[in-house]
Design a protein around this motif. Structure first.
Motif, PDB file in Angstrom:
ATOM      1  N   PHE A   4      21.922  29.770  38.546  1.00 26.24           N
ATOM      2  CA  PHE A   4      22.608  30.609  39.483  1.00 26.24           C
ATOM      3  C   PHE A   4      22.620  32.093  39.271  1.00 26.24           C
ATOM      4  O   PHE A   4      23.254  32.838  40.140  1.00 26.24           O
ATOM      5  CB  PHE A   4      24.224  30.209  39.321  1.00 26.24           C
ATOM      6  CG  PHE A   4      24.310  28.759  39.659  1.00 26.24           C
ATOM      7  CD1 PHE A   4      24.443  28.504  40.885  1.00 26.24           C
ATOM      8  CD2 PHE A   4      24.505  27.894  38.583  1.00 26.24           C
ATOM      9  CE1 PHE A   4      24.559  27.195  41.196  1.00 26.24           C
ATOM     10  CE2 PHE A   4      24.807  26.559  39.049  1.00 26.24           C
ATOM     11  CZ  PHE A   4      24.735  26.186  40.379  1.00 26.24           C
ATOM     12  N   GLY A   5      21.973  32.573  38.170  1.00 28.92           N
ATOM     13  CA  GLY A   5      21.792  34.037  37.913  1.00 28.92           C
ATOM     14  C   GLY A   5      22.679  34.551  37.014  1.00 28.92           C
ATOM     15  O   GLY A   5      23.805  34.136  36.849  1.00 28.92           O
ATOM     16  N   GLN A   6      22.265  35.642  36.351  1.00 25.61           N
ATOM     17  CA  GLN A   6      23.144  36.230  35.159  1.00 25.61           C
ATOM     18  C   GLN A   6      24.224  37.039  35.825  1.00 25.61           C
ATOM     19  O   GLN A   6      25.513  36.781  35.342  1.00 25.61           O
ATOM     20  CB  GLN A   6      22.469  37.337  34.493  1.00 25.61           C
ATOM     21  CG  GLN A   6      23.003  37.834  33.217  1.00 25.61           C
ATOM     22  CD  GLN A   6      23.233  36.873  32.219  1.00 25.61           C
ATOM     23  OE1 GLN A   6      22.298  36.065  31.731  1.00 25.61           O
ATOM     24  NE2 GLN A   6      24.507  36.708  31.785  1.00 25.61           N
ATOM     25  N   VAL A   7      24.092  37.507  36.926  1.00 27.36           N
ATOM     26  CA  VAL A   7      25.210  38.271  37.767  1.00 27.36           C
ATOM     27  C   VAL A   7      26.398  37.379  38.083  1.00 27.36           C
ATOM     28  O   VAL A   7      27.567  37.652  37.814  1.00 27.36           O
ATOM     29  CB  VAL A   7      25.018  38.840  39.172  1.00 27.36           C
ATOM     30  CG1 VAL A   7      26.028  39.616  39.854  1.00 27.36           C
ATOM     31  CG2 VAL A   7      23.684  40.002  38.817  1.00 27.36           C
ATOM     32  N   LEU A   8      26.301  36.101  38.513  1.00 31.44           N
ATOM     33  CA  LEU A   8      27.153  35.234  39.056  1.00 31.44           C
ATOM     34  C   LEU A   8      27.849  34.603  37.749  1.00 31.44           C
ATOM     35  O   LEU A   8      28.754  34.496  37.748  1.00 31.44           O
ATOM     36  CB  LEU A   8      26.711  34.037  39.957  1.00 31.44           C
ATOM     37  CG  LEU A   8      27.393  32.886  40.500  1.00 31.44           C
ATOM     38  CD1 LEU A   8      28.750  33.890  41.165  1.00 31.44           C
ATOM     39  CD2 LEU A   8      26.875  31.914  41.224  1.00 31.44           C
ATOM     40  N   TYR A   9      26.876  34.225  36.530  1.00 30.00           N
ATOM     41  CA  TYR A   9      27.436  33.819  35.294  1.00 30.00           C
ATOM     42  C   TYR A   9      28.499  34.965  34.927  1.00 30.00           C
ATOM     43  O   TYR A   9      29.619  34.442  34.479  1.00 30.00           O
ATOM     44  CB  TYR A   9      26.464  33.574  34.478  1.00 30.00           C
ATOM     45  CG  TYR A   9      26.803  33.316  33.131  1.00 30.00           C
ATOM     46  CD1 TYR A   9      27.487  31.855  32.793  1.00 30.00           C
ATOM     47  CD2 TYR A   9      27.227  34.079  32.137  1.00 30.00           C
ATOM     48  CE1 TYR A   9      27.950  31.666  31.614  1.00 30.00           C
ATOM     49  CE2 TYR A   9      27.320  33.704  30.679  1.00 30.00           C
ATOM     50  CZ  TYR A   9      28.055  32.614  30.516  1.00 30.00           C
ATOM     51  OH  TYR A   9      28.614  32.068  29.433  1.00 30.00           O
ATOM     52  N   ASN A  10      28.070  36.267  34.904  1.00 33.24           N
ATOM     53  CA  ASN A  10      28.977  37.207  34.300  1.00 33.24           C
ATOM     54  C   ASN A  10      30.257  37.403  35.182  1.00 33.24           C
ATOM     55  O   ASN A  10      31.367  37.662  34.554  1.00 33.24           O
ATOM     56  CB  ASN A  10      28.414  38.514  34.350  1.00 33.24           C
ATOM     57  CG  ASN A  10      27.306  38.629  33.221  1.00 33.24           C
ATOM     58  OD1 ASN A  10      26.962  37.755  32.370  1.00 33.24           O
ATOM     59  ND2 ASN A  10      26.244  39.443  33.532  1.00 33.24           N
ATOM     60  N   ALA A  11      30.177  37.047  36.475  1.00 32.81           N
ATOM     61  CA  ALA A  11      31.294  37.365  37.489  1.00 32.81           C
ATOM     62  C   ALA A  11      32.557  36.039  37.007  1.00 32.81           C
ATOM     63  O   ALA A  11      33.603  36.182  37.209  1.00 32.81           O
ATOM     64  CB  ALA A  11      30.905  37.112  38.841  1.00 32.81           C
ATOM     65  N   CYS A  12      31.895  34.972  36.464  1.00 32.67           N
ATOM     66  CA  CYS A  12      32.778  33.790  36.492  1.00 32.67           C
ATOM     67  C   CYS A  12      33.192  33.470  34.950  1.00 32.67           C
ATOM     68  O   CYS A  12      33.691  32.335  34.695  1.00 32.67           O
ATOM     69  CB  CYS A  12      31.937  32.581  36.927  1.00 32.67           C
ATOM     70  SG  CYS A  12      32.086  32.644  38.968  1.00 32.67           S
ATOM     71  N   ARG A  13      32.608  34.454  33.947  1.00 32.11           N
ATOM     72  CA  ARG A  13      32.659  34.043  32.596  1.00 32.11           C
ATOM     73  C   ARG A  13      33.996  33.829  32.230  1.00 32.11           C
ATOM     74  O   ARG A  13      34.393  32.779  31.416  1.00 32.11           O
ATOM     75  CB  ARG A  13      32.250  35.176  31.690  1.00 32.11           C
ATOM     76  CG  ARG A  13      32.080  34.776  30.270  1.00 32.11           C
ATOM     77  CD  ARG A  13      31.776  36.206  29.702  1.00 32.11           C
ATOM     78  NE  ARG A  13      30.323  36.640  30.003  1.00 32.11           N
ATOM     79  CZ  ARG A  13      29.249  36.327  28.990  1.00 32.11           C
ATOM     80  NH1 ARG A  13      29.338  35.793  27.921  1.00 32.11           N
ATOM     81  NH2 ARG A  13      28.177  37.099  29.590  1.00 32.11           N
ATOM     82  N   HIS A  14      35.066  34.843  32.958  1.00 35.80           N
ATOM     83  CA  HIS A  14      36.378  34.449  32.437  1.00 35.80           C
ATOM     84  C   HIS A  14      37.051  33.167  33.006  1.00 35.80           C
ATOM     85  O   HIS A  14      38.076  32.705  32.481  1.00 35.80           O
ATOM     86  CB  HIS A  14      37.156  35.731  32.972  1.00 35.80           C
ATOM     87  CG  HIS A  14      37.301  35.723  34.589  1.00 35.80           C
ATOM     88  ND1 HIS A  14      36.290  35.837  35.506  1.00 35.80           N
ATOM     89  CD2 HIS A  14      38.457  35.400  35.614  1.00 35.80           C
ATOM     90  CE1 HIS A  14      36.564  35.788  36.567  1.00 35.80           C
ATOM     91  NE2 HIS A  14      38.058  35.464  36.709  1.00 35.80           N
ATOM     92  N   ARG A  15      36.443  32.721  33.961  1.00 37.31           N
ATOM     93  CA  ARG A  15      36.866  31.409  34.434  1.00 37.31           C
ATOM     94  C   ARG A  15      36.392  30.152  33.528  1.00 37.31           C
ATOM     95  O   ARG A  15      36.680  29.070  34.300  1.00 37.31           O
ATOM     96  CB  ARG A  15      36.544  31.127  36.119  1.00 37.31           C
ATOM     97  CG  ARG A  15      37.368  32.120  36.714  1.00 37.31           C
ATOM     98  CD  ARG A  15      38.936  31.658  36.763  1.00 37.31           C
ATOM     99  NE  ARG A  15      39.219  30.342  37.693  1.00 37.31           N
ATOM    100  CZ  ARG A  15      40.202  29.958  37.963  1.00 37.31           C
ATOM    101  NH1 ARG A  15      41.116  30.460  37.219  1.00 37.31           N
ATOM    102  NH2 ARG A  15      40.245  28.967  38.733  1.00 37.31           N
ATOM    103  N   MET A  16      35.373  30.374  32.812  1.00 37.65           N
ATOM    104  CA  MET A  16      34.762  29.269  32.127  1.00 37.65           C
ATOM    105  C   MET A  16      35.360  29.449  30.613  1.00 37.65           C
ATOM    106  O   MET A  16      34.747  28.585  29.798  1.00 37.65           O
ATOM    107  CB  MET A  16      33.113  29.441  32.058  1.00 37.65           C
ATOM    108  CG  MET A  16      32.480  29.513  33.534  1.00 37.65           C
ATOM    109  SD  MET A  16      30.723  29.882  33.348  1.00 37.65           S
ATOM    110  CE  MET A  16      30.285  30.108  35.116  1.00 37.65           C
TER     111      MET A  16
END
Length: 240
Positions: free
Chosen positions: A92-104
């Motif tokens: 899913f790409g680094q940008v999406l991962y970073n955007a959702c890190r707090h929800r993970m």
């Protein structure tokens, strides 16, 4: 990457039950397995899956479905380690991962943890600002300008950002391209001329050695937004 579960949802049929799922065999098997404790692929569970895609912020329509689905369909979640950064980033790409890190973030309840991350990835996958940040070969300045330009348009239009990658004939958000082109100064209005080196620097098009002469032959009418989008899109599609 798109979650294939949306293929499932788009193919849901409530009757007959044998036609509930129209998707690939592997996904059908995994979904059936994840619904096993709820009676399998029944009409009732088909309806619950339809409600599932409404994506409540904190309530999972089918408890623990996300954990089972992510683990078996994508291998991006594990009970012991939670979300696997490398696998999520790869798909899913680094940008999406970073955007959702707090929800993970880890939680005592692993089903809730998986659902929070799944919810975020699905809901932000087509977020216009995430899409802009994920654009390849686009300069930091250009991304900033695009974000600023997007704020000039009504929010109901923002969801059309995902259509740009398809390069449709008509611009999804009319005049959006003209906005960032002018702000980046990659087109000289008085000379009626594109600054090709600046285009390559900021927007990654056209490719070096690409044949773009036919792009200049496009008919220009009085709608500057339309022809500017068409020529800019042509540069991106031009082959070497």
């Amino acid at each position: 990457m798109k979650f294939s579960i949306f293929l499932l949802f788009s193919g849901l049929v409530l009757s007959p039950v044998s036609a509930i799922v129209k998707t690939n065999i592997d996904e059908s098997r995994i979904i059936a397995e994840c619904l096993k404790s709820y009676g399998g692929l029944t009409e009732e569970n088909a309806q619950r899956l339809v409600r599932f895609k409404e994506w409540s912020e904190d309530y999972e329509e089918i408890p623990c479905f996300s954990k089972c689905y992510l683990k078996n369909m994508f291998d991006i979640y594990d009970d012991a380690v939670g979300f696997k950064e490398e696998q999520v980033t790869r798909q899913f790409g680094q940008v999406l991962y970073n955007a959702c890190r707090h929800r993970m973030a880890p939680l005592p309840n692993k089903c809730v943890e998986a659902y929070h991350g799944f919810n975020c990835l699905v809901n932000l996958e087509d977020d216009p600002f995430v899409l802009i940040e994920s654009m390849a070969n686009v300069s930091t300045q250009a991304k900033m300008v695009m974000r600023d330009c997007l704020h000039l348009f009504d929010q109901y239009q923002w969801e059309r950002m995902k259509e740009y990658k398809k390069k449709p004939v008509r611009e999804p958000i009319p005049c959006f391209t003209k906005c960032f082109i002018h702000r980046l100064k990659v087109y000289h209005q008085q000379k009626l001329q594109w600054n090709i080196p600046a285009l390559r620097t900021h927007l990654g098009v056209p490719k070096a050695e690409a044949n773009i002469q036919h792009c200049f032959a496009l008919r220009r009418n009085g709608d500057i937004c339309a022809w500017m989008y068409q020529e800019f899109t042509c540069f991106g599609l031009a082959s070497t």
